[in-house]
Motif scaffolding. Structure first.
Motif, PDB file in Angstrom:
ATOM      1  N   SER A   1       0.829  -1.201   0.000  1.00  0.00           N
ATOM      2  CA  SER A   1       0.000   0.000   0.000  1.00  0.00           C
ATOM      3  C   SER A   1       0.860   1.246   0.000  1.00  0.00           C
ATOM      4  O   SER A   1       0.445   2.298  -0.462  1.00  0.00           O
ATOM      5  N   ARG A   2       2.076   1.129   0.508  1.00  0.00           N
ATOM      6  CA  ARG A   2       2.953   2.288   0.577  1.00  0.00           C
ATOM      7  C   ARG A   2       3.491   2.690  -0.801  1.00  0.00           C
ATOM      8  O   ARG A   2       4.056   3.753  -0.952  1.00  0.00           O
TER       9      ARG A   2
ATOM     10  N   LEU B   1     -14.281   5.598  -5.977  1.00  0.00           N
ATOM     11  CA  LEU B   1     -14.202   4.819  -4.753  1.00  0.00           C
ATOM     12  C   LEU B   1     -14.969   5.545  -3.660  1.00  0.00           C
ATOM     13  O   LEU B   1     -14.696   6.711  -3.370  1.00  0.00           O
ATOM     14  N   ILE B   2     -15.921   4.849  -3.062  1.00  0.00           N
ATOM     15  CA  ILE B   2     -16.689   5.400  -1.950  1.00  0.00           C
ATOM     16  C   ILE B   2     -16.140   4.807  -0.655  1.00  0.00           C
ATOM     17  O   ILE B   2     -16.057   3.581  -0.510  1.00  0.00           O
TER      18      ILE B   2
ATOM     19  N   ALA C   1     -13.278  -2.833   5.480  1.00  0.00           N
ATOM     20  CA  ALA C   1     -13.894  -3.915   4.709  1.00  0.00           C
ATOM     21  C   ALA C   1     -14.335  -3.388   3.347  1.00  0.00           C
ATOM     22  O   ALA C   1     -14.853  -2.272   3.238  1.00  0.00           O
ATOM     23  N   ALA C   2     -14.139  -4.181   2.313  1.00  0.00           N
ATOM     24  CA  ALA C   2     -14.427  -3.752   0.941  1.00  0.00           C
ATOM     25  C   ALA C   2     -15.512  -4.616   0.320  1.00  0.00           C
ATOM     26  O   ALA C   2     -15.612  -5.815   0.616  1.00  0.00           O
TER      27      ALA C   2
ATOM     28  N   GLU D   1      -5.946  -1.883  -6.138  1.00  0.00           N
ATOM     29  CA  GLU D   1      -5.362  -0.541  -6.050  1.00  0.00           C
ATOM     30  C   GLU D   1      -6.241   0.383  -5.202  1.00  0.00           C
ATOM     31  O   GLU D   1      -5.730   1.173  -4.410  1.00  0.00           O
ATOM     32  N   GLN D   2      -7.539   0.282  -5.359  1.00  0.00           N
ATOM     33  CA  GLN D   2      -8.444   1.105  -4.557  1.00  0.00           C
ATOM     34  C   GLN D   2      -8.370   0.737  -3.078  1.00  0.00           C
ATOM     35  O   GLN D   2      -8.402   1.603  -2.209  1.00  0.00           O
ATOM     36  N   LEU D   3      -8.240  -0.555  -2.803  1.00  0.00           N
ATOM     37  CA  LEU D   3      -8.098  -0.991  -1.414  1.00  0.00           C
ATOM     38  C   LEU D   3      -6.819  -0.441  -0.808  1.00  0.00           C
ATOM     39  O   LEU D   3      -6.792  -0.002   0.352  1.00  0.00           O
ATOM     40  N   GLN D   4      -5.759  -0.421  -1.585  1.00  0.00           N
ATOM     41  CA  GLN D   4      -4.489   0.113  -1.115  1.00  0.00           C
ATOM     42  C   GLN D   4      -4.579   1.631  -0.910  1.00  0.00           C
ATOM     43  O   GLN D   4      -3.984   2.171   0.034  1.00  0.00           O
TER      44      GLN D   4
END
Length: 280
Positions: free
Chosen positions: A3-4, A101-102, A143-144, A151-154
């Motif tokens: 994620s970094r 992304l919400i 939670a997704a 990429e959005q989660l990161q």
């Protein structure tokens, strides 16, 4: 990919809501230099003074109308009160794009509810920070839904790492995280009240009792972080047979301390489920 390694320098963030969690996130983003102020827009329902205050403090863009925040953002962070969530999301129907992304910091509201209210099959991340976010030490469960890309989660993870530690979990686990770490600071503060009060009752000044209590908690927390010993073993190491600690623990056991804490966590989690059920 870590994620970094995600580059946030081109990501535009929009906050719908301007409460304490938004201020904590803006503070973390500023301190970590994750985004430039002109990448961030904020709006809320009616408190223009609050918007101006945050804009002045962090240099972000305050918007009186939500339309420009929604259309001009890659990531929308829903930070309104739970009682206002349905109305706010329904008012956004037809405005949210499927590639946006919400991220929700609305307690108790499921991703499926948000998706239904928005009327769009869009990526949604639901989070549960705690109040320690104000000093950058939050524990955030994240939670997704099925539409969120890696990429959005990161990206979401990076944003919440700005205010503390992040743990990605299944959505159904957020209720117990609410009971454990969301409500957990209140249990600790309650313990501090009791220990500080006992010290004062025994003759210490309130200031001294507070310092001793807080430092004791800090030392115990560091021991848990920096040793591999289980809490039960650390407790036994402090407890000499027939000694002072044993005498104190026997009193706690007589009041069923362990059972009380366990029940508090589980009841808070149950209440989170009850509150969430009204939105399903």
């Amino acid at each position: 990919m870590s994620s970094r390694s995600i580059n946030l320098q081109t990501v535009r963030i929009g906050f719908l809501g301007a409460g304490s969690i938004v201020e904590a996130m803006l503070s973390g983003i500023e301190k970590k230099r994750l985004l430039s102020p002109d990448q961030v827009k904020i709006t809320n329902r009616c408190n223009q003074d609050r918007l101006r205050s945050l804009a002045s403090k962090f240099g972000v863009i305050a918007c009186a109308e939500k339309d420009s925040v929604i259309s001009g953002s890659d990531v929308l962070i829903l930070a309104m009160k739970p009682k206002d969530a349905a109305e706010a999301c329904l008012a956004m129907r037809g405005m949210v794009r499927e590639d946006q992304l919400i991220i929700s910091v609305i307690a108790g509201v499921s991703t499926s509810c948000i998706e239904e209210w928005l009327g769009t099959a869009c990526p949604i991340v639901r989070t549960m920070p705690n109040t320690s976010s104000a000093i950058g030490l939050s524990v955030t469960g994240l939670a997704a839904n099925a539409y969120v890309t890696e990429e959005q989660l990161q990206t979401a993870t990076r944003l919440f790492e700005a205010i503390g530690s992040v743990y990605t979990v299944a959505e159904e686990e957020l209720d117990i995280i609410t009971g454990l770490s969301g409500s957990g600071p209140a249990y600790i503060y309650y313990l501090v009240e009791a220990m500080e009060g006992a010290g004062a009752e025994a003759g210490l000044s309130r200031e001294m009792a507070r310092q001793l209590t807080v430092q004791t908690l800090l030392g115990a927390a560091q021991m848990l972080l920096h040793t591999t010993d289980e809490p039960s073993l650390l407790r036994k190491k402090v407890t000499s047979p027939g000694g002072t600690t044993q005498a104190g623990l026997e009193v706690l056991e007589s009041y069923r301390f362990h059972e009380a804490i366990t029940s508090a966590v589980l009841r808070a989690a149950e209440r989170a489920r009850e509150l969430g059920a009204q939105y399903r």
